[in-house]
Each structure stands twice: as C-alpha cells, then as structure tokens.
Write an enzyme that holds these catalytic residues in place. Sequence first.
Site, PDB file in Angstrom:
ATOM      1  CB  CYS A   1       2.496  -1.083  -1.278  1.00 53.30           C
ATOM      2  SG  CYS A   1       1.640  -0.402   0.149  1.00 53.30           S
TER       3      CYS A   1
ATOM      4  CG  HIS B   1       1.572   6.556   0.236  1.00 57.87           C
ATOM      5  ND1 HIS B   1       0.666   5.736   0.863  1.00 57.87           N
ATOM      6  CD2 HIS B   1       1.977   5.880  -0.870  1.00 57.87           C
ATOM      7  CE1 HIS B   1       0.526   4.624   0.175  1.00 57.87           C
ATOM      8  NE2 HIS B   1       1.313   4.690  -0.887  1.00 57.87           N
TER       9      HIS B   1
END
Length: 452
Positions: free
Chosen positions: A42, A10
């Site tokens: 996620c 990320h």
Amino acid sequence: MKIAVIGSTHAGTAAVTNMANMYPEAQITVYERNDNVSFLSCGLALYVGGVVEDPQGLFYSSPEELQKLGVTIRMQHDVKDIDAETKTIYAENLVTGAQLTDSYDKLVITTGSWPVTPPIEGIDLENILLAKNYNQANTIIERAEHAEKVTVVGAGYIGVELVEAFEKSGKEVTLIDGADRILNKYLDEAFTSIVEEDFENRGITLAMNETVQRFEGSGSQVGRVITNSGSYETDLVIMCVGFRPNTDLVRGIVDTLDNGAIIVNEYMQTSHPDIFAAGDCCAVTYNPTGKHAYIPLATNAVRMGTLVARNIMEPVMPHGGTQGTSGLHIYDYNMASTGLTETSAQLLDIHVKSFTIEETHRPAFMPTAENVKLKVTIDPETRKILGAQVLSKADVTQSINTMSVCIQAGMTIDQLAYVDFFFQPHFNQPWDFLNKAGLEAQQDYNRTPALV
C-alpha cells in the site's frame, strides 16, 4: 507441533510473529517465494513518487527478525504441491533447483494475491509493468526515469496513486479504465467527479469507459495503447486492473469462491480442519451483507493472520467480519469509505437509502474551514447503517472509522443522530457532521422513531 506457513507478507508475517511468541515450543517453518517478507504494497506509490525515501521503512519485519524468534525461514522457496491427507508439502529451492519434502501438523496458507493480467495482444512488450511487490516497485522507478509519457491501466487506489506520483514528477499521464469513472468500487459519483475534475485541471488524460484492445510497439518496446475508442502514445504502461487470490496451489484441497478465494470460518479454518488461511488469498465475511466477499486489504490481512495464531491450537477468538473500510489521500483531497455505497448496493441488488451532508468541518469564525461531503447509506426498512463515504481537503477521514464501528455494531441512523461526540472549534461543529446525517434522516422521514 510442526506448523508450516506458505507466504509471508501481511497475513503471513502477523501469523508467524504471533505464533512464535505464543507457542515457543512449536516448530514453525516459513516458505516464501520472494527474497523479502512483509512488504507494505500500500506504500508502493509513495515509494515510486519519492515520498518514501528509504524503502526499508516499507518492511515491518525481515527474515532475520523472524529467525530471532526461532522460526525457520526458507526464502525463495516455491511450494509446488500439498498432500493434505499425509500432511506433506513439496517445495523447490528457486535458487538451486533442489527439491524439498516437509511434513506439518498444522498448515497456514497466506499466499496473498497477484495482479490480474488480461490476455491483451502485445502485453509482453517491454515497459508494460505490474505494481505489487518491492522488486516491481524498483523496476517502475528505474523505467520511469527515462519515460516522458506514462499510461496507467486501472483506476483503483493503486492506479490513481501512481497517476499522482507520475504527474508530480513531470510525466504526461493517461489513466484508462473500463468503468465510467475512477474509484468506482469505493466512492459514488458525487465524490469521484470532484477528484476527476482535479485530475483534468492538472493535465491528466482520463480515458474512462475504455478497454484496452492491444499494445503496439517499435521493436520490443511499447509505444502506443489502443483502446476500443482511442489511441494513446506511451513510453511506459503500469497495469493496475485488480488482484486475484493466489490460490492455485490449494484448488481442490479446500473450499473456495468461484474466483479462487479460500473460504474460512470465523476462526480462520478452511474446509480442511488442519489447514488455516488468512489475508488476500481468502474471502472474508462482509458485514453489510453477511456473506463472504473478496476484499484484499492490508487491514483485513493482519487481523486474519493474528487470529490464525490465536486459533490454531483451539478456536477461541472469532473474526468479527469486515466493512471493507479504506482511505486515500490524493493531491489536496482526503477521502474514505466503509461498507456499501449506492453503486455497490445496486450491483448486489440491495435496496438502500442515502443521506448526504455538506458543510464546513469547523465553525465560520475560525480562520479556515474546509467543505466536507459525507454520505451515509442505510437499510430503509431497519434503518441500520450499511455504509458511509467522506471527502474533504481537511482530514476528517477518521470519521469513517467511526462509521465502520457503527456498521459492525448494527447501529441505526437514529442512534447516530445522538451519539456523544465532543465539540472543539479547531476540529468540528457543535453538531458533528455525523450527528447531522442522523438528524437529516429523521427529518426526511418526518418522524422520530423509537431507537432500535
């Protein structure tokens, strides 16, 4: 300007993409251990559960896309050492074994986190798996196909999401956690008890307040989990007991918290002026306390990575801190939280006061109306909002984003009572439930204080 980036999930991908666009003349080189970049971990449980059919949707960039921006990508390269004084990095090609030396002017550490693996007897048995990256997700899918009984160790977000995925696919599921209830880091007991009851009604075995003592197996295959007060047959174990910052590489080079999380200033700069860091390898300022905390969330990571790009040439854009805002959808329930809960406040020895609202999310004359449970936590002295939690079968989770803004802006519960929210019967009541939390607080104090 030579910029080296270590890690590209990320934070790393956000930093690299923005730096490539902002500084086209810079020589940017990325070192990544894996064979992919930017995996949205996620979404791992959604992938395991078959909700996400095309796993490519879980990647928001690729080595090829970064290369098109003029970035040099060294995939499956592991950085072994850093010399911060000479600005040199030493890496190994994990495919060929070749050693590589490179220099930099600015270094960006975005090495992320790694699952905690407790030293439990038998943990090396087959079918005891971790849940973090794309390759691990594929292994879970492969092994789960032949498993009837699945045990998940760890009742945080990923753990409970995997429990739902396995139960929906017809597995016999056991969830083990050393805490006395699930999701205890995010929600107070009045909320988690609702989800636990739903789990038990679906045949899921909850083994709370239990710690794993050892794994037993037949040959090399795991077959049983032994806790301090129980024994559970299993064909597959998924370890989800938490994450630790992946920062062994920079210990002794930059300042860290006791758990190894890198301390950065508001411009993402470490204690070494030419080394920046972002994402799950870092601590971040937690606004409800004003102190550094380890809060590994994708939202924090992409913000921090973007700010690295903004500030790497000169400090221009400060980080606003975080409330640790997060949300979850499990079975029929939508839940979210931000800031302090009563549970987390107690652990931090912070005195708080809370107000709980329960009502339907829209008027009774509408065909359907779901119950909403909202809890707002405040500082009883200043009356500033410190946290909020919500749970409902209706999706009212965006209210917690609103509460996150309230915390970051330093609003009081009294101000919340009279914030201008729209009313439309499809969505809410004439007095929004957030307003009602403020009104309840004023009634509780039996006075109408001046707005701060």
